[in-house]
Design an enzyme around this catalytic site. Structure first.
Site, PDB file in Angstrom:
ATOM      1  N   ALA A 190      10.845   0.344  20.728  1.00  0.00           N
ATOM      2  CA  ALA A 190       9.539   1.630  21.206  1.00  0.00           C
ATOM      3  C   ALA A 190       8.788   1.834  20.034  1.00  0.00           C
ATOM      4  O   ALA A 190       8.167   2.733  19.846  1.00  0.00           O
ATOM      5  CB  ALA A 190      10.512   2.751  21.363  1.00  0.00           C
ATOM      6  N   GLY A 191       8.439   0.494  19.520  1.00  0.00           N
ATOM      7  CA  GLY A 191       7.417   0.518  18.235  1.00  0.00           C
ATOM      8  C   GLY A 191       5.958   0.487  19.101  1.00  0.00           C
ATOM      9  O   GLY A 191       5.681   0.960  20.336  1.00  0.00           O
ATOM     10  N   VAL A 201       4.311  -1.955  20.449  1.00  0.00           N
ATOM     11  CA  VAL A 201       4.054  -2.572  21.820  1.00  0.00           C
ATOM     12  C   VAL A 201       4.954  -2.135  22.658  1.00  0.00           C
ATOM     13  O   VAL A 201       4.475  -1.490  23.887  1.00  0.00           O
ATOM     14  CB  VAL A 201       4.134  -4.154  21.678  1.00  0.00           C
ATOM     15  N   GLY A 202       6.121  -1.904  22.633  1.00  0.00           N
ATOM     16  CA  GLY A 202       7.175  -1.243  23.433  1.00  0.00           C
ATOM     17  C   GLY A 202       6.799   0.001  23.933  1.00  0.00           C
ATOM     18  O   GLY A 202       6.732   0.385  25.084  1.00  0.00           O
ATOM     19  N   ASN A 250       4.886 -12.772  19.440  1.00  0.00           N
ATOM     20  CA  ASN A 250       3.996 -13.727  18.969  1.00  0.00           C
ATOM     21  C   ASN A 250       4.641 -15.074  18.818  1.00  0.00           C
ATOM     22  O   ASN A 250       5.843 -15.337  18.094  1.00  0.00           O
ATOM     23  CB  ASN A 250       2.965 -13.085  18.043  1.00  0.00           C
ATOM     24  N   LYS A 280      -3.096 -17.433  23.029  1.00  0.00           N
ATOM     25  CA  LYS A 280      -2.747 -16.374  22.372  1.00  0.00           C
ATOM     26  C   LYS A 280      -2.284 -16.935  20.929  1.00  0.00           C
ATOM     27  O   LYS A 280      -2.943 -16.279  19.921  1.00  0.00           O
ATOM     28  CB  LYS A 280      -1.789 -15.469  23.061  1.00  0.00           C
ATOM     29  N   GLU A 338       4.677 -11.200  10.261  1.00  0.00           N
ATOM     30  CA  GLU A 338       5.345 -12.341  11.409  1.00  0.00           C
ATOM     31  C   GLU A 338       4.602 -13.726  11.040  1.00  0.00           C
ATOM     32  O   GLU A 338       4.336 -14.574  11.729  1.00  0.00           O
ATOM     33  CB  GLU A 338       4.795 -12.045  12.692  1.00  0.00           C
TER      34      GLU A 338
END
Length: 315
Positions: free
Chosen positions: A8-9, A11-12, A106, A189, A272
């Site tokens: 739940a960061g 993006v989520g 990603n 992407k 990342e």
């Protein structure tokens, strides 16, 4: 559909919050501290268009509780790529006979990892576009234009489960699309993130000041061309509109553009780099594509990660 959002960061939290506000069946798989914060403060998403989302007490589940949480139809995997292995251990009990995973990570390394762990039939392709961050108070803030999810079968078919997923996600405040070229979409992407991330982290600057500096324009275009070359050698040459978009984005005068990896690095956070830059450099080596600029960026990011680990006392 019952959707499990892993994480739940930024993006989520963004996509999950939008779905909940639209009345969809969403549960978040989160850590204990995040679960407590969501229970106390709710899930708050600040959007660019001002239609902020506030969801009191969203449904959450923690690792170890999934066995009794009932079946999920789809899993939106939205963790950072470096947290993938732990996330897979946590979500494994949620994968039933017909459950499928839509990754919003990603790079491409995670696809092989997911297939090896759960089998090809449980993995589809996914591409998310959103610039968001978690604010100090735990709310999610959209910080850039664009908010979309694309998903598709790797064989290009429009399956019943993709149609059902599309119906479940559409109309929740972000763009949705079934893609019949999802593997190429993911490569495109990746090329954007690798070239833009390499440029901005290497120079410790957004695009505008880089291209204004001596040699900056050549560096930007050189990084983009190296990424194009790797994707082409791998069998996924970027389409002309995407090539133009990448080059225009990385060479725009006065631009404040920077990738999430750049924002993470400037904030002293984990990056990342292995998944976005390192893996691309490794594939270039296998394919025989020279990538001196990407290799330089990868070395720079590796030094950053090593120095950060040393400061934190990690081995």
């Amino acid at each position: 559909m019952r959707v499990l959002v892993v994480g739940a960061g930024a993006v989520g939290g963004y996509f999950g919050g939008r779905l909940l506000a639209a009345g969809r069946d969403v549960t978040f798989l989160v850590r204990p501290a995040r679960a407590a914060a969501l229970a106390n403060d709710g899930l708050v998403v600040h959007t660019l268009d001002g239609d902020d989302v506030v969801v009191p007490g969203p449904a959450t589940v923690q690792a170890g509780e999934l066995a009794g949480a009932g079946g999920f139809d789809a899993v939106l995997l939205s963790v950072k790529a470096y947290a993938l292995e732990q996330a897979l251990d946590d979500l494994a009990p949620a994968i039933g006979a017909k459950t499928f995973i839509v990754p919003a990570l990603n790079g491409l390394r995670h696809v092989d990892v997911l297939r090896e762990r759960f089998g090809d039939e449980h993995v589809v392709g996914g591409v998310c576009v959103v610039a968001a961050q978690v604010d100090p108070d735990g709310s999610i803030r959209q910080v850039g234009a664009g908010n979309s999810l694309s998903y598709g079968e790797f064989d290009g078919s429009v399956s019943d489960r993709m149609l059902e997923l599309d119906s479940s996600l559409t109309g929740a405040g972000f763009s949705t699309r079934i893609s019949q070229t999802i593997d190429l979409d993911m490569w495109e992407k990746w090329v954007m993130l690798a070239s833009g991330g390499s440029l901005t982290t290497l120079m410790r600057s957004a695009v505008g000041p880089v291209v204004a500096a001596p040699g900056g324009l050549a560096l930007a275009t050189g990084l983009a061309e190296e990424c194009f070359a790797v994707a082409t050698a791998a069998g996924f040459p970027p389409r002309e509109r995407q090539r133009t978009f990448v080059l225009d984005t990385l060479t725009a005068e006065g631009s404040t553009f920077g990738t999430s990896m750049f924002r993470d690095l400037m904030g002293g956070a984990e990056v990342e780099s292995e998944q976005i830059v390192g893996d691309l450099v490794a594939r270039a080596g296998v394919l025989g594509v020279p990538v001196p600029l990407l290799s330089l960026a990868n070395t720079n990011l590796s030094v950053y990660r090593a120095e950060r680990a040393a400061r934190l006392g990690w081995s």
